[in-house]
Design a protein around this motif. Sequence first.
Motif, PDB file in Angstrom:
ATOM      1  N   TYR A   6     -11.155 -21.342   3.466  1.00  0.00           N
ATOM      2  CA  TYR A   6     -12.406 -21.242   4.215  1.00  0.00           C
ATOM      3  C   TYR A   6     -12.204 -20.459   5.512  1.00  0.00           C
ATOM      4  CZ  TYR A   6     -16.551 -22.645   6.839  1.00  0.00           C
ATOM      5  OH  TYR A   6     -17.707 -22.644   7.582  1.00  0.00           O
ATOM      6  N   CYS A   7     -11.162 -20.804   6.253  1.00  0.00           N
ATOM      7  CA  CYS A   7     -10.903 -20.164   7.539  1.00  0.00           C
ATOM      8  C   CYS A   7     -10.566 -18.684   7.353  1.00  0.00           C
ATOM      9  CB  CYS A   7      -9.773 -20.890   8.264  1.00  0.00           C
ATOM     10  SG  CYS A   7      -9.582 -20.387   9.989  1.00  0.00           S
ATOM     11  N   VAL A  65     -16.837 -27.042   4.521  1.00  0.00           N
ATOM     12  CA  VAL A  65     -15.632 -26.393   4.001  1.00  0.00           C
ATOM     13  C   VAL A  65     -15.496 -26.639   2.502  1.00  0.00           C
ATOM     14  CG1 VAL A  65     -13.100 -26.472   4.041  1.00  0.00           C
ATOM     15  CG2 VAL A  65     -14.370 -26.389   6.189  1.00  0.00           C
ATOM     16  N   CYS A 119     -10.765 -24.816  12.850  1.00  0.00           N
ATOM     17  CA  CYS A 119     -10.246 -25.223  11.544  1.00  0.00           C
ATOM     18  C   CYS A 119      -8.932 -25.986  11.682  1.00  0.00           C
ATOM     19  CB  CYS A 119     -10.086 -24.014  10.627  1.00  0.00           C
ATOM     20  SG  CYS A 119     -11.676 -23.332  10.078  1.00  0.00           S
ATOM     21  N   GLN A 134     -18.382 -30.983   9.015  1.00  0.00           N
ATOM     22  CA  GLN A 134     -17.509 -29.805   8.936  1.00  0.00           C
ATOM     23  C   GLN A 134     -16.726 -29.784   7.627  1.00  0.00           C
ATOM     24  OE1 GLN A 134     -14.902 -29.180  12.281  1.00  0.00           O
ATOM     25  NE2 GLN A 134     -16.541 -29.593  13.744  1.00  0.00           N
ATOM     26  N   LEU A 148      -4.710 -20.696  11.173  1.00  0.00           N
ATOM     27  CA  LEU A 148      -6.067 -21.227  11.245  1.00  0.00           C
ATOM     28  C   LEU A 148      -6.634 -20.982  12.634  1.00  0.00           C
ATOM     29  CD1 LEU A 148      -5.488 -24.742   9.598  1.00  0.00           C
ATOM     30  CD2 LEU A 148      -6.521 -22.753   8.507  1.00  0.00           C
ATOM     31  N   ILE A 173      -9.187 -25.756   3.458  1.00  0.00           N
ATOM     32  CA  ILE A 173      -9.478 -25.369   4.839  1.00  0.00           C
ATOM     33  C   ILE A 173      -8.913 -23.981   5.121  1.00  0.00           C
ATOM     34  CG2 ILE A 173      -9.015 -25.896   7.275  1.00  0.00           C
ATOM     35  CD1 ILE A 173      -9.141 -28.898   6.476  1.00  0.00           C
ATOM     36  N   HIS A 219      -8.303 -29.597  10.187  1.00  0.00           N
ATOM     37  CA  HIS A 219      -7.130 -29.807   9.345  1.00  0.00           C
ATOM     38  C   HIS A 219      -6.309 -30.994   9.844  1.00  0.00           C
ATOM     39  CE1 HIS A 219      -2.886 -28.983   8.248  1.00  0.00           C
ATOM     40  NE2 HIS A 219      -3.429 -28.728   7.071  1.00  0.00           N
TER      41      HIS A 219
END
Length: 111
Positions: free
Chosen positions: A24-25, A82, A40, A78, A36, A21, A44
Motif C-alpha cells: 500500500y505504502c 490498507v 504507514c 487506516q 515506509l 502495508i 505497521h
Amino acid sequence: MAKQTVAEKWDGEKLLVSEMIALYCRKNHHTAKGSLCPQCQALHDYALQRIERCPFMETKTFCSACKVHCYKPEMREQIRTVMRWSGPRMLFVHPVLAVRHMKETMKAKKS
C-alpha cells in the motif's frame, strides 16, 4: 494437515500485515521498496503490537475475523483502508500469502 502453533500464527499474521502495508505504502505514497512513510510505519508498528498482545491468537484466524476489535478507531480505519486496497493486489505480488489468507478466511466464515 498439522494444526498451527500460536507462534506460527503470530508470524503468519505479522508477515501478511507487513506485506500489505508495504505494498500500500509503495504504491500510494511512492516509497522505495523496503521502506515506509512515517504514517504507514506508525500503522505497521501499531498492528504488530496488537498482534503480539492478542489473547485470542489460539482460536482466531485473522484480526478481521475477531469478535473483539482492539484497534483504536482511527487506526482501525487506516488498516481497513490498507486491507481494502492491498487485498486484491496481493494475489499478484504474493500469491502464496494471498491464497493462504483467502483459504483461512473462508474456513473461518464456515465455522
